[in-house]
Design a protein around this motif. Structure first.
Motif, PDB file in Angstrom:
ATOM      1  N   TYR A 151     -34.325 -25.380 -34.940  1.00 52.18           N
ATOM      2  CA  TYR A 151     -33.810 -24.031 -35.194  1.00 52.18           C
ATOM      3  C   TYR A 151     -34.763 -23.036 -34.526  1.00 52.18           C
ATOM      4  CZ  TYR A 151     -32.705 -19.833 -37.976  1.00 52.18           C
ATOM      5  OH  TYR A 151     -32.378 -18.562 -38.398  1.00 52.18           O
ATOM      6  N   HIS A 152     -34.229 -22.082 -33.742  1.00 49.58           N
ATOM      7  CA  HIS A 152     -35.109 -21.144 -33.057  1.00 49.58           C
ATOM      8  C   HIS A 152     -34.565 -19.725 -33.089  1.00 49.58           C
ATOM      9  CE1 HIS A 152     -32.569 -23.289 -30.182  1.00 49.58           C
ATOM     10  NE2 HIS A 152     -32.783 -22.392 -29.236  1.00 49.58           N
ATOM     11  N   VAL A 153     -35.509 -18.798 -33.277  1.00 50.62           N
ATOM     12  CA  VAL A 153     -35.209 -17.372 -33.445  1.00 50.62           C
ATOM     13  C   VAL A 153     -35.907 -16.580 -32.345  1.00 50.62           C
ATOM     14  CG1 VAL A 153     -35.399 -15.384 -34.992  1.00 50.62           C
ATOM     15  CG2 VAL A 153     -35.071 -17.689 -35.944  1.00 50.62           C
ATOM     16  N   GLY A 154     -35.185 -15.669 -31.721  1.00 56.61           N
ATOM     17  CA  GLY A 154     -35.758 -14.845 -30.664  1.00 56.61           C
ATOM     18  C   GLY A 154     -35.832 -13.382 -31.067  1.00 56.61           C
ATOM     19  N   ILE A 155     -37.018 -12.776 -30.836  1.00 54.42           N
ATOM     20  CA  ILE A 155     -37.218 -11.365 -31.157  1.00 54.42           C
ATOM     21  C   ILE A 155     -37.807 -10.676 -29.930  1.00 54.42           C
ATOM     22  CG2 ILE A 155     -38.301  -9.729 -32.741  1.00 54.42           C
ATOM     23  CD1 ILE A 155     -38.492 -12.030 -34.782  1.00 54.42           C
ATOM     24  N   PRO A 156     -36.972 -10.042 -29.110  1.00 56.50           N
ATOM     25  CA  PRO A 156     -37.483  -9.395 -27.900  1.00 56.50           C
ATOM     26  C   PRO A 156     -38.274  -8.126 -28.230  1.00 56.50           C
ATOM     27  CG  PRO A 156     -35.136  -8.948 -28.163  1.00 56.50           C
ATOM     28  CD  PRO A 156     -35.510  -9.937 -29.239  1.00 56.50           C
ATOM     29  N   THR A 157     -39.426  -7.973 -27.571  1.00 52.34           N
ATOM     30  CA  THR A 157     -40.244  -6.772 -27.754  1.00 52.34           C
ATOM     31  C   THR A 157     -40.215  -5.903 -26.502  1.00 52.34           C
ATOM     32  OG1 THR A 157     -42.237  -7.908 -26.983  1.00 52.34           O
ATOM     33  CG2 THR A 157     -41.761  -7.980 -29.347  1.00 52.34           C
ATOM     34  N   ILE A 158     -39.460  -6.345 -25.511  1.00 50.85           N
ATOM     35  CA  ILE A 158     -39.218  -5.594 -24.289  1.00 50.85           C
ATOM     36  C   ILE A 158     -37.825  -6.000 -23.832  1.00 50.85           C
ATOM     37  CG2 ILE A 158     -40.287  -7.383 -22.850  1.00 50.85           C
ATOM     38  CD1 ILE A 158     -41.239  -5.150 -20.982  1.00 50.85           C
ATOM     39  N   SER A 159     -37.112  -5.101 -23.190  1.00 53.53           N
ATOM     40  CA  SER A 159     -35.712  -5.396 -22.880  1.00 53.53           C
ATOM     41  C   SER A 159     -35.442  -5.427 -21.388  1.00 53.53           C
ATOM     42  CB  SER A 159     -34.797  -4.360 -23.542  1.00 53.53           C
ATOM     43  OG  SER A 159     -34.739  -4.571 -24.925  1.00 53.53           O
ATOM     44  N   GLY A 160     -34.569  -6.367 -20.994  1.00 53.39           N
ATOM     45  CA  GLY A 160     -34.134  -6.436 -19.614  1.00 53.39           C
ATOM     46  C   GLY A 160     -33.841  -7.831 -19.124  1.00 53.39           C
ATOM     47  N   THR A 161     -34.625  -8.807 -19.576  1.00 47.15           N
ATOM     48  CA  THR A 161     -34.467 -10.156 -19.027  1.00 47.15           C
ATOM     49  C   THR A 161     -33.176 -10.831 -19.471  1.00 47.15           C
ATOM     50  OG1 THR A 161     -35.588 -11.285 -20.857  1.00 47.15           O
ATOM     51  CG2 THR A 161     -36.982 -10.436 -19.086  1.00 47.15           C
ATOM     52  N   GLY A 162     -32.684 -10.492 -20.649  1.00 47.64           N
ATOM     53  CA  GLY A 162     -31.513 -11.174 -21.191  1.00 47.64           C
ATOM     54  C   GLY A 162     -31.851 -12.540 -21.752  1.00 47.64           C
ATOM     55  N   ALA A 163     -33.164 -12.885 -21.799  1.00 47.35           N
ATOM     56  CA  ALA A 163     -33.571 -14.204 -22.308  1.00 47.35           C
ATOM     57  C   ALA A 163     -33.160 -14.402 -23.756  1.00 47.35           C
ATOM     58  CB  ALA A 163     -35.090 -14.366 -22.172  1.00 47.35           C
ATOM     59  N   GLU A 164     -32.998 -13.301 -24.494  1.00 46.96           N
ATOM     60  CA  GLU A 164     -32.634 -13.412 -25.898  1.00 46.96           C
ATOM     61  C   GLU A 164     -31.217 -13.928 -26.100  1.00 46.96           C
ATOM     62  OE1 GLU A 164     -31.848  -9.098 -24.634  1.00 46.96           O
ATOM     63  OE2 GLU A 164     -33.296 -10.687 -24.215  1.00 46.96           O
ATOM     64  N   VAL A 165     -30.387 -13.869 -25.062  1.00 47.38           N
ATOM     65  CA  VAL A 165     -28.987 -14.253 -25.216  1.00 47.38           C
ATOM     66  C   VAL A 165     -28.555 -15.359 -24.252  1.00 47.38           C
ATOM     67  CG1 VAL A 165     -28.021 -12.563 -23.598  1.00 47.38           C
ATOM     68  CG2 VAL A 165     -26.683 -13.239 -25.585  1.00 47.38           C
ATOM     69  N   SER A 166     -29.416 -15.715 -23.301  1.00 44.42           N
ATOM     70  CA  SER A 166     -29.017 -16.667 -22.257  1.00 44.42           C
ATOM     71  C   SER A 166     -29.142 -18.115 -22.704  1.00 44.42           C
ATOM     72  CB  SER A 166     -29.875 -16.453 -21.001  1.00 44.42           C
ATOM     73  OG  SER A 166     -31.180 -16.961 -21.207  1.00 44.42           O
ATOM     74  N   GLY A 264     -26.240  -7.656 -20.107  1.00 37.82           N
ATOM     75  CA  GLY A 264     -26.596  -8.198 -18.803  1.00 37.82           C
ATOM     76  C   GLY A 264     -26.794  -9.702 -18.856  1.00 37.82           C
ATOM     77  N   GLY A 265     -27.421 -10.185 -19.923  1.00 33.22           N
ATOM     78  CA  GLY A 265     -27.574 -11.626 -20.099  1.00 33.22           C
ATOM     79  C   GLY A 265     -26.240 -12.311 -20.264  1.00 33.22           C
ATOM     80  N   MET A 266     -25.327 -11.686 -21.006  1.00 30.64           N
ATOM     81  CA  MET A 266     -23.996 -12.255 -21.204  1.00 30.64           C
ATOM     82  C   MET A 266     -23.174 -12.240 -19.917  1.00 30.64           C
ATOM     83  SD  MET A 266     -23.487 -13.526 -24.158  1.00 30.64           S
ATOM     84  CE  MET A 266     -21.722 -13.711 -23.941  1.00 30.64           C
ATOM     85  N   SER A 267     -23.445 -11.285 -19.042  1.00 27.90           N
ATOM     86  CA  SER A 267     -22.644 -11.150 -17.819  1.00 27.90           C
ATOM     87  C   SER A 267     -22.790 -12.361 -16.900  1.00 27.90           C
ATOM     88  CB  SER A 267     -23.031  -9.880 -17.054  1.00 27.90           C
ATOM     89  OG  SER A 267     -24.289 -10.031 -16.408  1.00 27.90           O
ATOM     90  N   ILE A 268     -23.911 -13.092 -17.029  1.00 28.30           N
ATOM     91  CA  ILE A 268     -24.083 -14.259 -16.163  1.00 28.30           C
ATOM     92  C   ILE A 268     -23.765 -15.569 -16.877  1.00 28.30           C
ATOM     93  CG2 ILE A 268     -25.720 -13.154 -14.611  1.00 28.30           C
ATOM     94  CD1 ILE A 268     -27.961 -14.607 -16.126  1.00 28.30           C
ATOM     95  N   ALA A 269     -23.332 -15.489 -18.147  1.00 31.21           N
ATOM     96  CA  ALA A 269     -22.961 -16.708 -18.869  1.00 31.21           C
ATOM     97  C   ALA A 269     -21.808 -17.415 -18.167  1.00 31.21           C
ATOM     98  CB  ALA A 269     -22.577 -16.377 -20.306  1.00 31.21           C
TER      99      ALA A 269
END
Length: 375
Positions: A151-166, A264-269
């Motif tokens: 089980y893994h939880v992501g908490i972004p502290t800076i925005s742009g990479t989309g790593a939180e949703v990819s 943006g992360g979802m746009s490349i899914a």
């Protein structure tokens, strides 16, 4: 119809259905200022027992800050601070996995990643390699992960990479920079708290935000474009223009950039990125250039492929008084430039999205090296 004919029909139906990718999405997300305070209640029902800890992988930027006192630690939970100065590496993932397996007799309840793209990708990779045998380098590619991770939880502290949703965790390996792209990579839970963005230095805010903008440009201009990726890409693109070219206050900009990163992360899914990302992978592999600034260094010279995007990018740099480093590749050897181009050209899906199925006839190692020499 005979059973044999019916079976053949079912096989053909399955083959047809398998042409359509069945992508996962983050099943749970909480958004809002101060939402980080809900982390304890989110984790509590996921704790198996007092001997199965949660492992917090946190950007070393926060070491010694008040964040330490806000982490909902219980029992034998562990906080591991990790520097984000370098891109995450397969060796780093392997070392962390080995440490956790030796530290605990029982499998952890889960992994929590707190930071930018580096920490978010690292946390995803560690969660996967706790349950999949061997080195993380074995899983660099598409759909190589065979078992569900912790089980893994992501908490972004800076925005742009989309790593939180990819569905990828990009790692620097011994032979290549490539993600662990799989249905198991996506976070089980994400916490989006815009309050974290107030801590981001301006240059880093810009470079990481441009990662999102470039995601959108490459997705919207790509041959893989479809209504799914277009809907997310257009929204993120418009949000980026509001944030970087508009006249909005800081809090609104922070919230909109956080959502631009998500979209943006979802746009490349259901699509892919393109030339800038393919080339930045080569730059990063050889010189260790961080992803956000690497994309910017490359993108400034891609007007041939993304004319409108590069024009807006230049306007954004001018508005925010950002000056990119020069001469980054000035001292690169012939071998280094060749390796950059080789790594870049190995990213076939990115090039096909950018240039079409016949992409190999439209780009060459020599052309890439000529662009790298400008950087």
């Amino acid at each position: 119809m005979t059973k044999e004919n019916n079976a053949q029909l079912n096989i053909k139906t399955l083959e047809h259905l398998n042409q359509h990718k069945n992508f996962p999405m983050v099943p749970r997300v909480v958004f809002g200022r101060g939402s980080f305070s809900s982390l304890g209640s989110i984790l509590l029902p996921k704790r198996r027992n007092s001997d199965a800890p949660f492992i917090f992988l946190v950007d070393a930027f926060f070491e010694g800050s008040d964040l330490e006192n806000r982490l909902p630690l219980l029992f034998n939970d562990q906080v591991i601070y990790v520097s984000a100065e370098e891109e995450p590496k397969t060796a780093q993932v392997d070392a962390l996995v080995q440490k956790l397996k030796s530290d605990y007799t029982e499998e952890p309840s889960g992994i929590v990643g707190i930071g930018g793209g580096t920490l978010l990708d690292l946390a995803k990779a560690v969660a996967l390699l706790m349950t999949n045998a061997g080195s993380s380098s074995l899983y660099q590619g598409w759909d190589l992960i065979q078992k569900q991770g912790l089980y893994h939880v992501g908490i972004p502290t800076i925005s742009g990479t989309g790593a939180e949703v990819s569905r990828t965790a990009v790692l620097m390996g011994p032979e290549k920079k490539l993600g662990l792209n799989s249905d198991y990579t996506t976070y089980d839970q994400v916490v989006l708290d815009p309050d974290f963005l107030t801590t981001v230095p301006k240059d880093q805010w810009f470079y990481t935000g441009m990662d999102c903008f470039i995601h959108c440009v490459e997705s919207l201009e790509g041959t893989y474009l479809n209504a799914f990726s277009q809907s997310y890409g257009e929204k993120a693109y418009d949000l980026c223009k509001e944030v970087f070219l508009g006249d909005i206050d800081q809090k609104e900009a922070e919230e909109k950039l956080m959502m631009a990163s998500w979209h943006g992360g979802m746009s490349i899914a259901y699509s892919q990125v393109g030339v800038a990302h393919a080339m930045s992978y080569g730059l990063s592999y050889v010189l260790g250039t961080k992803h956000g600034i690497g994309n910017c260094l490359v993108f400034q010279f891609l007007e041939e492929y993304y004319p409108e995007g590069v024009t807006l990018f230049n306007q954004m740099m001018q508005k925010h008084q950002i000056t990119l480093p020069k001469g980054v590749c000035a001292n690169c050897t012939v071998e280094q430039l060749d390796t950059m181009a080789t790594i870049s050209l190995s990213m076939a899906p990115l090039w096909e999205n950018a240039l079409g199925a016949d992409w190999t006839s439209k780009i060459s190692k020599e052309k890439l090296i000529a662009i790298y020499k400008k950087i």
